[in-house]
Design a protein around this motif. Structure first.
Motif, short mmCIF file in Angstrom:
data_model
loop_
_atom_site.label_atom_id
_atom_site.label_comp_id
_atom_site.label_asym_id
_atom_site.label_seq_id
_atom_site.Cartn_x
_atom_site.Cartn_y
_atom_site.Cartn_z
N ASP A 1 0.75 -1.00 0.09
CA ASP A 1 -0.05 0.05 0.05
C ASP A 1 0.73 1.17 -0.10
O ASP A 1 0.42 2.35 -0.60
CB ASP A 1 -0.81 -0.01 1.34
CG ASP A 1 -1.97 -1.09 1.17
OD1 ASP A 1 -2.55 -0.96 0.13
OD2 ASP A 1 -2.36 -1.63 2.50
N ASP A 2 1.80 1.21 0.73
CA ASP A 2 2.83 2.23 0.82
C ASP A 2 3.30 2.64 -0.59
O ASP A 2 3.38 3.79 -1.10
CB ASP A 2 3.99 1.99 1.96
CG ASP A 2 3.39 2.02 3.13
OD1 ASP A 2 2.76 2.75 3.42
OD2 ASP A 2 4.06 1.21 3.96
N PHE A 3 3.81 1.53 -1.26
CA PHE A 3 4.44 1.91 -2.70
C PHE A 3 3.46 2.42 -3.48
O PHE A 3 3.77 3.42 -4.23
CB PHE A 3 4.78 0.50 -3.41
CG PHE A 3 5.35 0.62 -4.50
CD1 PHE A 3 6.30 1.14 -4.87
CD2 PHE A 3 4.46 0.00 -5.71
CE1 PHE A 3 6.86 1.33 -6.43
CE2 PHE A 3 4.92 0.07 -7.08
CZ PHE A 3 6.21 1.05 -7.30
N ALA A 4 2.25 1.73 -3.73
CA ALA A 4 1.04 2.31 -4.50
C ALA A 4 0.86 3.73 -4.46
O ALA A 4 0.51 4.60 -5.03
CB ALA A 4 -0.25 1.24 -4.38
N PRO B 1 -8.12 3.26 -4.45
CA PRO B 1 -8.66 2.13 -3.87
C PRO B 1 -9.05 0.69 -4.40
O PRO B 1 -9.02 -0.41 -3.97
CB PRO B 1 -9.92 2.70 -2.98
CG PRO B 1 -9.48 4.39 -3.21
CD PRO B 1 -8.70 4.51 -4.37
N GLN B 2 -9.70 1.16 -5.87
CA GLN B 2 -9.90 -0.03 -6.58
C GLN B 2 -8.89 -0.64 -7.37
O GLN B 2 -9.07 -1.86 -7.23
CB GLN B 2 -11.20 0.48 -7.58
CG GLN B 2 -11.73 -0.71 -8.61
CD GLN B 2 -12.56 0.10 -9.54
OE1 GLN B 2 -12.97 0.78 -9.54
NE2 GLN B 2 -13.20 -1.10 -10.40
N PHE B 3 -7.95 0.20 -7.60
CA PHE B 3 -6.83 -0.50 -8.23
C PHE B 3 -6.17 -1.35 -7.30
O PHE B 3 -5.72 -2.41 -7.67
CB PHE B 3 -5.77 0.34 -8.51
CG PHE B 3 -4.63 -0.16 -9.53
CD1 PHE B 3 -4.70 -0.40 -10.64
CD2 PHE B 3 -3.54 -0.55 -8.72
CE1 PHE B 3 -3.42 -1.01 -11.48
CE2 PHE B 3 -2.34 -0.80 -9.27
CZ PHE B 3 -2.54 -1.32 -10.70
N LYS B 4 -6.14 -1.10 -6.14
CA LYS B 4 -5.57 -2.22 -5.24
C LYS B 4 -6.06 -3.52 -5.02
O LYS B 4 -5.60 -4.25 -4.27
CB LYS B 4 -5.30 -1.20 -3.87
CG LYS B 4 -4.26 -0.29 -3.92
CD LYS B 4 -3.67 0.53 -2.56
CE LYS B 4 -4.92 0.98 -1.68
NZ LYS B 4 -4.30 1.91 -0.51
N GLN C 1 -14.79 -8.43 -6.89
CA GLN C 1 -15.30 -7.12 -7.27
C GLN C 1 -14.43 -6.74 -8.54
O GLN C 1 -13.54 -7.24 -8.84
CB GLN C 1 -15.06 -6.06 -6.18
CG GLN C 1 -16.09 -6.34 -5.11
CD GLN C 1 -15.96 -5.34 -3.88
OE1 GLN C 1 -14.50 -5.37 -3.16
NE2 GLN C 1 -16.73 -4.59 -3.49
N ALA C 2 -15.04 -5.77 -9.44
CA ALA C 2 -14.39 -5.07 -10.49
C ALA C 2 -12.98 -4.74 -10.14
O ALA C 2 -12.79 -4.05 -9.34
CB ALA C 2 -15.40 -4.35 -11.15
N SER C 3 -11.93 -4.91 -11.20
CA SER C 3 -10.54 -4.63 -11.11
C SER C 3 -10.67 -3.42 -11.96
O SER C 3 -11.60 -3.04 -12.83
CB SER C 3 -9.76 -5.66 -11.56
OG SER C 3 -9.82 -6.93 -10.85
#
Length: 904
Positions: A436-439, A456-459, A501-503
């Protein structure tokens, strides 16, 4: 937290480690001073640590230090005897300071490196000491907080017999060395950078080094050293040049510099992994260091360059910033794979060579990682739980993790990604952090990007297991001159995850006319000028995109460059595939058109029960055009003319009969050899004389295509009972000036099952009987040969009795056993189940020697539930036999339990 599994009533409770249970360490270890008296039978380790309580974690906790296979002799706190107890393998100390005042902890232990067949911790190989501490090997050296978020500054003193161990190496910079009594000597090393225990390393033995001094861009001088056993020094030039290129590339591309006075690589033939990025002292499997024209193929040269780059790039993405916990493993591995892929593409030179490298990476991902996503070991890029962390050094963590980073790169662009990497290091240098820190750093550096908007969705790419499937349908409106592309995404349930859920899926695309011209693309409602290529972002379960001013029905070119790790479904007819194959500007999409076309032919034949299908003339004509196109790179032609593998085809089918897949594919291969015989001869004539050997991409491509032509001509001649081309292959085998051409010729004879192979194989062994890595090729080639009436398994069993076979050596075990179980589906999946029984025998045998290698072999049965009968029943019997073993390692048990668990 514990959990029980359901193999049998006698199975002990299995300890499950869960990401949600993470707690910061109760103590910090600021400095570590290690002193080793090295002896194969009894090594003495004195560990002096400066420790302080982490008051943020509470003041009541005891200090619990991990240890395994150690003999404890002494424990002192501030120089005084300490009260301690042993609890489930941990050394537990109480009555320690309740504030954060530092105290001195001294632990003296002994271990037996020569008996360490696990190759984890401190072990010996051919008279030399080595270490492997990732993930949890340091606890086999001394008692410690063996977790990646405990980072310390290390000073290491090595003492040993000088005649037996003249070279003494550890992390960092050499600060002192000298003589001791009784023919012994010492070396003292200091690493100024904090690191977790998994990055500790030592090497001691009779080694020689290739050395080179370089001047970095900042003007600092560095000593580079590649250590090998005497006799191998001449094979280290390519590794050294790869290291120099890696250092220069990281300075240029990301502004990251070498931070130690020296950088060392050491090669060993006994190693579970490919290589290990220990700070300043990388330990490598010889497979990824040693390379010479006579003993290494072009693929080997490429792998050396890639792996040397990968481990060096870890110096920043993995060492300077490391993982908070092992669930974040892809933080370092996925990011560093992306970096080594980019490095290899840049080193390849031309755009076509870059494209070939990308296709090769995608082929690995789709054949193996997609299979992992569809099997019992499916897990997210950031897993939620594990029993044994060694089982999670997977293609999902590495290759899919790299694709997640690549999607970030796509969404923010090259300059945006560079800004994000820079911010990442500014924030977290010297720390142990999370995915999460990297993203967040990449997003924060690019506030206006689609990545930031959808972060948030990308993760979800980090948290959801499985491979998304994208269905693409197009509708052309001739009156309105619009083309509407509808994209639908689905993600199937995986073990432990049913609610998906959708990516966020970036889809790079272009549109072509039927004659192959690119069509300008402008979305409805856009005022910007039309472009010939663009990236759509699919973030909902279903979205439609309408392009305007489209004068004719287009051929869609989707997922260019493989812009997302998804399975794309689209209904393209043969004519449309031919347009893409012949005219698309994107090399990946051209290659993909050939693969989809071939896959359709193969699967249709399998579904129809037709073991002898005929290749459509249109398909062979299209391939002939590719083969004879003077503008195309030879390596690209080789990829296009390669049919999808049996393993990849199996992944596309609900119920798998490996024998039928093999039969159909071999029939089409023989037809391709016959239909393009004249083209193959012309290709051979143009490419077989490659001149003086160099491993560059262009020359390697020419050799690859010449090898493909020779294999096809030999196959056709064998079928037609013509001795000309098998004879030429045998002559090529004898006369070749490099291993690539020699091995291509030998492989052509073996895979054609020509009688001359029986003459060439013993000669090959005689020529290279003292070259371990070359003998690995010899074993693997025979294990992966096409099966004739069940003859490969007895051959493999006989080869296991060969004087040069040693199951304790991971490379040799992988070459023969894995070469059969993992690389020869038709021979392994026998109707009598004998292949599965052989697999069970070897898993059980390896389990007692080296649990990590055994666990990797166990995964050959991941997809057993997809098998048709009688294969499936035999496979389950073999799995149950392994499961019933009383002394099964947790590495193997986790794999077997998940394989036998009910399907998702």
């Amino acid at each position: 937290m514990t959990d029980t599994t359901l193999l049998s009533p006698d199975t002990p409770a299995t300890h499950i480690v869960r990401r949600e249970d993470y707690l910061p360490p109760a103590f910090w270890i600021d400095t570590v001073e290690l002193t080793f008296d090295l002896d194969p039978a009894k090594t003495r380790v004195l560990n002096k640590m400066r420790v302080r309580r982490n008051t943020a974690a509470g003041t009541e906790q005891a200090l619990r230090l991990d240890g395994e296979d150690l003999n404890l002799a002494r424990v002192l706190v501030n120089g005084q005897g300490a009260t301690f107890k042993m609890d489930n393998g941990q050394l537990v100390l109480s009555n320690l300071p309740v504030d954060d005042s530092p105290f001195e902890l001294e632990i003296f232990t002994t271990c037996q490196p020569e008996k360490n067949t696990l190759l984890s911790g401190l072990f010996t190989s051919q008279g030399t000491f080595f270490t492997q501490c990732e993930a949890e090997g340091f606890r086999r050296i001394t008692y410690f907080l063996d977790r990646p978020d405990v980072m310390s500054v290390y000073t290491v003193t090595l003492r040993a017999d000088q005649a037996l161990y003249p070279v003494l190496l550890s992390n960092g910079n050499l600060i002192k060395e000298g003589q001791l009594e009784e023919g012994r000597h010492f070396a003292k090393w200091h690493d100024p950078f904090k690191k977790p225990s998994y990055l500790f390393a030592l090497v001691a033995g009779k080694l020689v080094a290739r050395e080179q001094t370089i001047i970095a861009r900042n003007g600092k001088e560095h000593l580079l050293q590649v250590f090998v056993r005497p006799g191998d020094l001449e094979k280290t030039e390519h590794a050294m040049q790869s290291l120099i290129a890696s250092i220069a590339w990281d300075e240029t591309r990301f502004g990251l510099h070498l931070d130690l006075d020296r950088f060392m690589i050491v090669a060993t033939s006994d190693f579970n992994m490919g290589a290990m990025e220990n700070k300043g002292l990388n330990i490598f499997n010889t497979k990824f260091v040693l390379a010479s024209q006579a003993t290494a193929t072009d693929v080997d040269f490429g792998n050396v360059e890639s792996v040397v780059g990968h481990e060096y790039f870890h110096n920043w993405t993995g060492n300077r910033i490391t993982c908070r916990d092992w669930f974040q493993l892809s933080l370092k591995e996925g990011l560093t794979v992306f970096r080594d892929q980019e490095f290899s593409m840049d080193m390849a030179g031309s755009d076509s060579a870059r494209a070939v490298k990308r296709i090769e990476d995608v082929r690995l991902l789709r054949t193996n990682q997609f299979a992992e996503d569809a099997g019992p070991m499916a897990h997210p890029v950031r897993p939620d739980s594990y029993q044994e962390i060694n089982n999670f050094y997977t293609l999902t963590i590495y290759e899919k993790g790299a694709e997640v980073v690549r999607m970030m790169h796509t969404l923010v662009g090259e300059q945006g990604f560079r800004k994000g990497i820079t911010l990442y290091f500014e924030r977290f240098d010297g720390q142990a952090v999370t995915c999460d820190d990297f993203a967040q750093a990449i997003a924060d550096a690019n506030p206006e990007s689609e990545l930031t908007r959808l972060l948030p969705q990308f993760k979800r790419w980090y948290s959801q297991a499985g491979t998304p499937h994208v269905q693409a349908t197009g509708l052309y409106d001739e009156m309105a001159q619009t083309y509407t592309l509808r994209l639908t995404q689905t993600l199937r349930p995986t073990p432990g995850q049913s609610d998906k859920q959708a990516s966020v899926i970036p889809v790079k695309l272009g549109l072509l006319t039927r004659s192959g011209q690119a069509i300008p693309m402008q979305l409805q409602g856009e005022a910007d000028p039309a472009t010939l290529e663009r990236t759509l972002v699919l973030s909902e379960a279903q979205q439609a995109f309408t392009f305007v001013n489209v004068a004719q029905a287009p051929v869609p070119s989707l997922l260019r460059g493989f812009s997302a790790p998804v399975v794309l479904h689209q209904q393209l007819d043969d004519e449309e595939l031919e347009v893409l194959l012949e005219h698309d500007s994107d090399p990946f999409t051209r290659w993909e058109a050939s693969q989809q076309w071939a896959q359709r032919i193969i699967i249709t034949a399998i579904n129809d029960g037709n073991d002898t299908p005929e290749l459509p003339p249109r398909f062979t004509q299209a391939l002939s055009k590719v083969l004879n196109d003077p503008l195309l790179d030879a390596a690209f032609k080789d990829l296009v003319l390669t049919l999808p593998s049996e393993a990849y085809i199996a992944e596309q089918i609900a119920t798998v009969n490996p024998q039928r897949i093999h039969t159909v594919r071999q029939a089409l291969l023989a037809q391709l050899a016959a239909a393009l015989q004249a083209d193959w001869q012309r290709t051979w004539d143009l490419h077989h004389d490659t001149g003086a050997y160099t491993p560059d991409a262009l020359s390697a491509g020419r050799r690859a295509l010449a090898g493909k032509a020779l294999a096809m001509l030999t196959l056709h001649s064998s079928t037609a009972e013509d001795t000309i081309w098998p004879g030429k292959a045998y002559q090529r085998f004898k006369d070749a000036s490099n291993m690539t051409d020699r091995f291509n010729a030998l492989s052509a004879l073996v895979h054609a099952r020509h009688p001359l192979a029986a003459k060439a194989l013993p000669l090959f062994h005689q020529l290279f009987k003292n070259e371990a890595l070359v003998l690995d090729k010899w074993f693997q080639l025979q294990a992966s040969a096409p099966d004739l009436d069940g003859d490969i398994l007895p051959q493999v069993q006989q080869l296991m009795k060969h004087p040069d076979f040693n199951i304790k050596n991971p490379n040799r075990a992988r070459s023969l056993i894995f070469g059969f179980t993992n690389a020869n589906p038709a021979a392994f999946h026998r109707e009598d189940g004998a292949g599965y029984q052989f697999w069970a025998d070897q898993v059980i045998a390896l389990n007692a020697i080296n649990a990590q290698v055994a666990a990797r072999l166990a995964r050959a049965m991941d997809a057993w539930r997809k098998l048709d009968e009688p294969f499936k029943a035999h496979a389950e019997t073999a799995l149950q036999r392994v499961a019933a073993q009383e002394k099964l390692s947790k590495d193997v048990r986790e794999i077997i339990e998940k394989a036998l668990a009910p399907a998702a």
